[in-house]
Design a protein around this motif. Structure first.
Motif, PDB file in Angstrom:
ATOM      1  N   SER A  99      -3.836   4.072  -1.372  1.00 13.01           N
ATOM      2  CA  SER A  99      -3.959   2.794  -0.667  1.00 13.01           C
ATOM      3  C   SER A  99      -3.677   2.912   0.830  1.00 13.01           C
ATOM      4  O   SER A  99      -3.765   1.910   1.543  1.00 13.01           O
ATOM      5  CB  SER A  99      -2.993   1.767  -1.278  1.00 13.01           C
ATOM      6  N   PRO A 117       0.801  -1.231   0.000  1.00 11.92           N
ATOM      7  CA  PRO A 117       0.000   0.000   0.000  1.00 11.92           C
ATOM      8  C   PRO A 117       0.832   1.278   0.000  1.00 11.92           C
ATOM      9  O   PRO A 117       0.296   2.354  -0.287  1.00 11.92           O
ATOM     10  CB  PRO A 117      -0.821  -0.112   1.297  1.00 11.92           C
ATOM     11  N   GLN A 121      -3.096  -8.023   0.811  1.00 11.54           N
ATOM     12  CA  GLN A 121      -2.175  -7.054   0.221  1.00 11.54           C
ATOM     13  C   GLN A 121      -0.916  -7.742  -0.309  1.00 11.54           C
ATOM     14  O   GLN A 121      -0.432  -7.441  -1.407  1.00 11.54           O
ATOM     15  CB  GLN A 121      -1.792  -5.996   1.266  1.00 11.54           C
TER      16      GLN A 121
END
Length: 514
Positions: A338, A332, A360
């Motif tokens: 993100s 992220p 993720q």
């Protein structure tokens, strides 16, 4: 073992998967009446056989991949023949998969082809370019947008070093070993990966360097009919662009390098740069949440230590290991958009649920819901370990750990150990300490650095501009967040880049976009 941070650009994006027809027959040759100059009009390719220089690309509809995705009717695919070994250009050849969207504007305003490399190394240009067609629509008015799978990547003799089950099993290997047994397993896993790459790549293993690919690019330029190379390189693509400029300075047209890899850094230097870059991005993220960066970093470091001792359970039944957790934190950080997902994932992990961080990590590792993994990291390792001569030993890595921990309490351990594990016991020797990018006599090259870039920290842009040479490297700075600047929300960056690529307007060196 997956490298904790790679240079791949557009890492936070969902990709449309596109295939390329590799045959030279079947389908109509759509380039016959396109008004483009013949390849013979392009600049000198002395010493290459006519079987290479006189190729006529057969642009056909792109084939769908196993996922069923196709890039759409505006895109056409072809195959370019290049030498397996550039020291023997008349010898055996391999095929490179190309994709193109022809310029949408009037023919008289067409500049030529604009080649894209999205990074990795190991990223598939055939897959990456079509989803970003709208981002490059202004450029497409005057350029044919062209990308390709470099040698050893995806549809261009792609390398697969492990099968899916083996990859998942290897995710349990501790990449920050605390005991001799863990260190032995870590290094054995690295050696096994290299052996798998050798079995898959065969004789291609020694011919996938950045220099090889830069030479492929110049043949590509010639066959496309362009006098000059116009190029948009992102992340690792900036290193490739710099190497091209060094090898072919007289053929440089308009080269744009965004999210710049430091050309003065070797394996250890890159690892330090990335530890610094991701730590900087993490601290910017923590500030955005109102948390003290030092305290927040220590809290995350403590969480990772607990996970190292006892992996977290997830909804899928798989364990979230320390390495997967760290990857889930890194992913992220590639894009500011993100950051909210990172907040949620970290909160869940503190409560004992690793599901969100695992999701993720799976996105970063290109793992789909059925447990299939992509091969970008396989190609990346084969290319980067052929490029890099530096081979730090485990003993040297241990000595470096205090410095890495000082740089980053969160990422330091993993990136420090990675210096020894990444190319451990590699089957082929590396070629050079650092890439040569000096390009005396080349046209100005625009180098774009982002102050908040986690994967290719900002300092690399200045070093690239300086090493390209006085009057060649021109730096543009964006004070922003994320990996890459163009198309990231700055009108200043986008307009400056467009003016350069479309009109040849070179900004003042050192221009800053707030």
């Amino acid at each position: 073992m997956a490298r904790i941070a790679r240079w791949t650009a557009l890492a936070a994006a969902a990709l449309l998967v596109a295939g390329c027809s590799g045959s030279s027959g079947g389908g109509e040759d759509e380039s016959k009446d396109d008004g483009r100059p013949p390849a013979a009009a392009a600049s000198d390719t002395t010493g290459l056989p006519a079987s290479l220089t006189s190729q006529k690309l057969d642009w056909n509809s792109c084939e769908a991949t196993a996922s069923g995705s196709t890039p759409g009717d505006d895109w056409r695919c072809a195959t370019l023949k290049v030498p397996l070994d550039w020291s023997k250009p008349a010898g055996e050849t391999i095929g490179l998969a190309l994709i193109r969207s022809e310029s949408s504007g009037s023919p008289e305003k067409r500049i030529g082809s604009l080649l894209f490399n999205f990074g990795g190394p190991g990223g598939s240009g055939v897959d990456y370019l079509p989803p970003y067609g709208p981002t490059f629509s202004a450029l497409n008015e005057r350029y044919d947008l062209v990308s390709w799978d470099p040698r050893g990547v995806a549809a261009s003799e792609g390398v697969r070093c492990r099968e899916n089950k083996e990859i998942q099993t290897a995710e349990s290997v501790d990449t920050t070993p605390d005991t001799s047994a863990e260190e032995t397993a870590f290094l054995q896993d690295a050696a096994d990966f290299g052996k798998g790459c050798q079995e898959s790549a065969g004789k291609l293993m020694g011919h996938v360097s950045t220099t090889d690919t830069a030479r492929d690019m110049d043949l590509m330029r010639h066959v496309l009919g362009d006098q000059k190379m116009h190029y948009f390189g992102i992340s690792y693509g900036t290193e490739l662009g710099g190497v091209y400029a060094h090898l072919f300075p007289k053929n440089v047209g308009r080269l744009l390098l965004d999210a710049v890899v430091d050309p003065s850094a070797g394996i250890v230097g890159h690892a330090k740069n990335q530890a610094r870059g991701f730590q900087r991005a993490l601290e910017d993220y923590l500030k955005s949440t109102g948390e003290d960066p030092e305290e927040g970093s220590q809290k995350i470091a403590d969480l990772l230590k607990r996970i190292d001792s006892e992996p977290l359970s997830t909804a899928s039944g798989r364990d979230l290991t320390q390495q997967l957790a760290l990857t889930g934190i890194i992913y992220p950080l590639y894009s500011k958009s993100s950051w909210p997902a990172l907040t949620s994932a970290l909160a869940a992990a503190e409560d004992g649920d690793g599901t969100e961080l695992l999701a993720q990590a799976d996105s970063y590792n290109d793992r789909d819901a059925s447990g299939r993994y992509g091969t970008t990291t396989h190609s990346q390792r084969v290319i980067s370990c052929l490029d890099a001569k530096e081979r730090p030993t485990p003993e040297e890595a241990r000595k470096l750990l205090p410095e890495f921990r000082k740089i980053s309490p969160v990422f330091g351990d993993s990136m420090g150990w990675d210096t020894a594990g990444w190319c451990h016991d590699w089957p082929v020797a590396g070629q050079r300490e650092t890439p040569e990018v000096s390009a005396p006599g080349a046209e100005p090259v625009l180098v774009v650095g982002n102050t908040g870039d986690p994967a290719t920290p900002y300092e690399g842009a200045r070093k690239m501009a300086d090493e390209l040479g006085k009057g060649v490297g021109v730096q543009l700075t964006w004070k922003g967040e994320g990996h890459g600047a163009y198309g990231s929300g700055s009108d200043c960056v986008d307009s400056t880049v467009n003016d350069y690529l479309l009109d040849g307007t070179v900004p003042e060196d050192g221009k800053v976009c707030e």
